[in-house]
Design a protein around this motif. Structure first.
Motif, mmCIF file in Angstrom:
data_model
loop_
_atom_site.group_PDB
_atom_site.id
_atom_site.type_symbol
_atom_site.label_atom_id
_atom_site.label_comp_id
_atom_site.label_asym_id
_atom_site.label_seq_id
_atom_site.Cartn_x
_atom_site.Cartn_y
_atom_site.Cartn_z
ATOM 1 N N ALA A 1 25.342 -6.809 -21.064
ATOM 2 C CA ALA A 1 25.922 -8.138 -20.874
ATOM 3 C C ALA A 1 24.797 -9.159 -20.850
ATOM 4 O O ALA A 1 23.895 -9.094 -20.004
ATOM 5 C CB ALA A 1 26.724 -8.191 -19.576
ATOM 6 N N ILE A 2 24.834 -10.084 -21.802
ATOM 7 C CA ILE A 2 23.786 -11.103 -21.913
ATOM 8 C C ILE A 2 24.355 -12.455 -21.500
ATOM 9 O O ILE A 2 25.245 -12.987 -22.171
ATOM 10 C CB ILE A 2 23.249 -11.175 -23.355
ATOM 11 N N PRO A 3 23.900 -13.043 -20.385
ATOM 12 C CA PRO A 3 24.398 -14.356 -19.940
ATOM 13 C C PRO A 3 24.022 -15.439 -20.954
ATOM 14 O O PRO A 3 22.903 -15.478 -21.463
ATOM 15 C CB PRO A 3 23.684 -14.580 -18.602
ATOM 16 N N LEU A 4 24.979 -16.303 -21.249
ATOM 17 C CA LEU A 4 24.746 -17.425 -22.151
ATOM 18 C C LEU A 4 25.425 -18.647 -21.543
ATOM 19 O O LEU A 4 26.569 -18.960 -21.849
ATOM 20 C CB LEU A 4 25.311 -17.134 -23.545
ATOM 21 N N GLY A 5 24.690 -19.324 -20.660
ATOM 22 C CA GLY A 5 25.281 -20.438 -19.934
ATOM 23 C C GLY A 5 26.383 -19.921 -19.025
ATOM 24 O O GLY A 5 26.200 -18.955 -18.280
ATOM 25 N N PRO A 6 27.589 -20.526 -19.108
ATOM 26 C CA PRO A 6 28.710 -20.076 -18.276
ATOM 27 C C PRO A 6 29.416 -18.847 -18.837
ATOM 28 O O PRO A 6 30.313 -18.306 -18.211
ATOM 29 C CB PRO A 6 29.651 -21.290 -18.280
ATOM 30 N N PHE A 7 29.001 -18.399 -20.023
ATOM 31 C CA PHE A 7 29.652 -17.274 -20.693
ATOM 32 C C PHE A 7 28.737 -16.052 -20.721
ATOM 33 O O PHE A 7 27.554 -16.134 -20.413
ATOM 34 C CB PHE A 7 30.044 -17.664 -22.124
ATOM 35 N N THR A 8 29.324 -14.924 -21.091
ATOM 36 C CA THR A 8 28.576 -13.673 -21.174
ATOM 37 C C THR A 8 28.877 -12.969 -22.491
ATOM 38 O O THR A 8 30.041 -12.774 -22.838
ATOM 39 C CB THR A 8 28.940 -12.728 -20.010
ATOM 40 N N ILE A 9 27.839 -12.607 -23.222
ATOM 41 C CA ILE A 9 28.000 -11.865 -24.469
ATOM 42 C C ILE A 9 27.901 -10.378 -24.153
ATOM 43 O O ILE A 9 26.924 -9.928 -23.554
ATOM 44 C CB ILE A 9 26.918 -12.239 -25.493
ATOM 45 N N GLY A 10 28.908 -9.616 -24.546
ATOM 46 C CA GLY A 10 28.894 -8.178 -24.301
ATOM 47 C C GLY A 10 28.563 -7.414 -25.570
ATOM 48 O O GLY A 10 29.207 -7.591 -26.595
ATOM 49 N N LEU A 11 27.527 -6.596 -25.512
ATOM 50 C CA LEU A 11 27.113 -5.797 -26.667
ATOM 51 C C LEU A 11 27.413 -4.322 -26.383
ATOM 52 O O LEU A 11 26.880 -3.739 -25.440
ATOM 53 C CB LEU A 11 25.618 -5.987 -26.942
ATOM 54 N N LEU A 12 28.269 -3.720 -27.205
ATOM 55 C CA LEU A 12 28.666 -2.331 -27.032
ATOM 56 C C LEU A 12 27.644 -1.387 -27.648
ATOM 57 O O LEU A 12 26.894 -1.778 -28.555
ATOM 58 C CB LEU A 12 30.023 -2.098 -27.697
ATOM 59 N N PRO A 13 27.616 -0.117 -27.222
ATOM 60 C CA PRO A 13 26.732 0.868 -27.849
ATOM 61 C C PRO A 13 26.944 0.971 -29.361
ATOM 62 O O PRO A 13 25.999 1.211 -30.108
ATOM 63 C CB PRO A 13 27.125 2.180 -27.148
ATOM 64 N N LEU A 14 28.198 0.757 -29.815
ATOM 65 C CA LEU A 14 28.499 0.807 -31.242
ATOM 66 C C LEU A 14 27.681 -0.218 -32.024
ATOM 67 O O LEU A 14 27.214 0.050 -33.135
ATOM 68 C CB LEU A 14 29.990 0.552 -31.461
ATOM 69 N N VAL A 15 27.484 -1.390 -31.436
ATOM 70 C CA VAL A 15 26.696 -2.433 -32.101
ATOM 71 C C VAL A 15 25.251 -1.976 -32.278
ATOM 72 O O VAL A 15 24.651 -2.145 -33.347
ATOM 73 C CB VAL A 15 26.744 -3.741 -31.291
ATOM 74 N N PHE A 16 24.681 -1.359 -31.250
ATOM 75 C CA PHE A 16 23.305 -0.879 -31.338
ATOM 76 C C PHE A 16 23.184 0.252 -32.357
ATOM 77 O O PHE A 16 22.179 0.353 -33.061
ATOM 78 C CB PHE A 16 22.823 -0.409 -29.965
ATOM 79 N N ALA A 17 24.222 1.100 -32.443
ATOM 80 C CA ALA A 17 24.207 2.192 -33.417
ATOM 81 C C ALA A 17 24.181 1.649 -34.842
ATOM 82 O O ALA A 17 23.431 2.144 -35.699
ATOM 83 C CB ALA A 17 25.428 3.094 -33.218
ATOM 84 N N ILE A 18 24.990 0.623 -35.108
ATOM 85 C CA ILE A 18 25.028 0.016 -36.436
ATOM 86 C C ILE A 18 23.689 -0.633 -36.777
ATOM 87 O O ILE A 18 23.155 -0.470 -37.884
ATOM 88 C CB ILE A 18 26.149 -1.043 -36.521
ATOM 89 N N ILE A 19 23.118 -1.354 -35.804
ATOM 90 C CA ILE A 19 21.835 -2.020 -36.043
ATOM 91 C C ILE A 19 20.741 -0.998 -36.361
ATOM 92 O O ILE A 19 19.949 -1.178 -37.293
ATOM 93 C CB ILE A 19 21.439 -2.870 -34.818
ATOM 94 N N LEU A 20 20.693 0.077 -35.585
ATOM 95 C CA LEU A 20 19.666 1.102 -35.792
ATOM 96 C C LEU A 20 19.791 1.766 -37.160
ATOM 97 O O LEU A 20 18.793 1.936 -37.878
ATOM 98 C CB LEU A 20 19.753 2.163 -34.687
ATOM 99 N N THR A 21 21.018 2.145 -37.527
ATOM 100 C CA THR A 21 21.202 2.844 -38.807
ATOM 101 C C THR A 21 20.962 1.913 -39.995
ATOM 102 O O THR A 21 20.453 2.348 -41.026
ATOM 103 C CB THR A 21 22.616 3.448 -38.902
ATOM 104 N N MET A 22 21.315 0.633 -39.849
ATOM 105 C CA MET A 22 21.028 -0.330 -40.918
ATOM 106 C C MET A 22 19.525 -0.550 -41.063
ATOM 107 O O MET A 22 18.988 -0.592 -42.178
ATOM 108 C CB MET A 22 21.737 -1.656 -40.637
ATOM 109 N N PHE A 23 18.842 -0.668 -39.943
ATOM 110 C CA PHE A 23 17.397 -0.901 -39.958
ATOM 111 C C PHE A 23 16.654 0.296 -40.561
ATOM 112 O O PHE A 23 15.789 0.135 -41.426
ATOM 113 C CB PHE A 23 16.908 -1.162 -38.534
#
Length: 263
Positions: free
Chosen positions: A26-48
């Protein structure tokens, strides 16, 4: 079994392990929070790691043409356990869900928006047959299955739907993680947002519902039940909407917008 396929399976297990160790962030962005799931990291790693720069030695074997073809062919089968999980989340809240069942049905008409809005825009951007795969829906499991069966994933239409699938997986989850809490702060009811989470994408639904649960943890069971029910109906009714409404309308619009195009 193909030796390169064993490398692919081992590689997938390593990527899954790394992604799960990273976990939900969970990454705070002002009053909001961006949630990054493990699936997102898996896609980034395999693309990279799939960049040409790294395709040497064992990585070249992992990203071999046969492995890529295998992964695209059997991708649909991997999604089946996810559907079973949705059913398990729905069952405990089935009575509450049935009371607003008609709302779930009406929201399926929103699936036609990708055709009416997305197709003309895609054609203006220069896409042709790729636009058929890219705008039939939001490019998730249902559209992926339909396009792969009708055109194959190696076709131009297949490249279109795969591109949207990858982009949706990578950026869709991030977008929903930000957009859902913004709408909550604007006064939209939590039940409505939970229903809206089920757009037909497991990653987007999980991202939206996870951020909503993080904001209102005492309603976790209700949020997950409504989101899962919406996801199930979108996967079921959305298939009929796609086949009997979206696909014919898209074919008609494509012929009018792109005259003289031959497959």
């Amino acid at each position: 079994m193909n030796k390169n396929l064993l490398f692919l399976i081992a590689f997938a297990l390593v990527i899954i392990t790394i992604s799960e160790l990273i976990g939900f962030q969970a990454i705070p962005l002002g009053p909001f929070t961006i949630g990054l799931l493990p699936l997102v990291f898996a896609i980034i790693l395999t693309m990279f790691l799939g960049l040409k720069l790294f395709r040497k030695g064992i990585m070249k074997k992992i990203y071999s043409e046969k492995n890529i073809h295998f992964a695209s062919t059997y991708l649909i089968l991997i999604m089946l356990p996810l559907m079973a999980r949705y059913g398990a989340d729905v069952a405990p809240q089935i009575r509450d869900i049935l009371q607003v069942g008609w709302v779930f049905v009406i929201q399926e008409l929103g699936n036609l928006g990708t055709v009416f809005i997305g197709l003309p825009v895609a054609i203006l951007l220069g896409l042709r047959r790729e636009a058929i795969g890219a705008t039939l829906g939001i490019g998730r499991e249902g559209e992926l299955a339909y396009i792969s069966e009708k055109y194959t994933l190696e076709s131009k239409e297949g490249r279109g739907v795969l591109s949207i699938y990858i982009i949706g997986t990578l950026f869709g989850a991030i977008f929903f993680s930000v957009f859902a809490p913004i709408l909550l702060d604007l006064g939209i009811q939590i039940e409505a947002l939970a229903m809206a989470s089920g757009v037909g994408s497991g990653s987007m639904m999980s991202a939206a519902s996870a951020t909503l649960v993080a904001r209102i943890p005492e309603m976790e069971s209700t949020i997950l039940a409504y989101a899962s029910a919406s996801q199930l109906l979108t996967s079921f009714l959305g298939t009929f909407t796609m086949v009997f409404l979206a696909a014919p309308i898209q074919a008609f619009m494509y012929k009018k917008l792109v005259r003289g195009d031959k497959k």
